[in-house]
Design an enzyme around this catalytic site. Structure first.
Site: not given
Length: 203
Positions: A58, A126-128
């Site tokens: 990411s 959002n990935e995190l």
């Protein structure tokens, strides 16, 4: 330490990751080959313990896409690791989000490469949040890499990182639950690993 990743193996992975990040831009092919070779024993052990290894990366592509991340991904893939990075296309947003979520869920390891502009991307945040959720459940090992940004600037939302985050938060003010998940993830005590580095001299 997550049960997914024995401490010694974890230490070896982060050590090699650091070397790869520092040396990844070398134009010397022998140096690059030495980096790749150094991953091979580790990957054999990972395959034995975890099956086919997958790493999700990411990062803010607008800031780092043509930088050391490209070399890092290349080195990991040449070492036999299945590496996934997202390629954002606003016209396929919903489909990409599903693929993204699935890729994170299938990964053994996730690298969150924080940079000054990481927090201006709701996609990265959002990935995190997804990675943080899986880490809390003991399903994912997350390694945090700080690229020219200090850990406290990330956790306390200070400096340029904090400015970008506040701008992003304002843009998504109508989605408070999502914004809350970002803040919780950035301040989460779950730090299964951390590499603090500044690669400015190597850019």
């Amino acid at each position: 330490m997550s049960a997914l990743f024995p401490p010694l193996l974890y230490f070896r992975f982060t050590q090699l990751l650091y070397i790869c990040c520092i040396s990844g831009q070398s134009k010397d092919h022998q140096t690059q080959n030495n980096i790749i070779s150094s991953f091979e024993p580790l990957m054999s052990e990972l395959d034995r313990l975890l099956g086919r290894s997958q790493v999700f990366v990411s990062f803010c592509k607008d800031e780092l896409g043509d930088n050391f991340v490209m070399h890092l991904v290349w080195a990991l893939r040449d070492s036999g690791i299945n590496v996934f990075t997202d390629t954002y296309n606003p016209r396929e947003k919903q489909q990409q989000q599903q693929v993204l979520t699935s890729s994170i869920e299938k990964s053994n390891i996730a690298l969150a490469i924080f940079s000054k502009r990481y927090s201006e991307s709701n996609w990265c945040l959002n990935e995190l949040a997804k990675m943080n959720k899986l880490a809390k459940e003991g399903k994912l090992v997350v390694i945090h890499v700080f690229y020219n940004v200090k850990p406290n600037e990330v956790r306390k939302l200070q400096g340029e990182f904090g400015i970008h985050f506040r701008d992003t938060k304002e843009r998504f003010a109508m989605e408070p639950m999502m914004v809350q998940s970002w803040e919780e993830s950035l301040k989460s005590p779950i730090m299964t690993g951390r590499i603090d580095m500044s690669l400015e001299a190597h850019m």
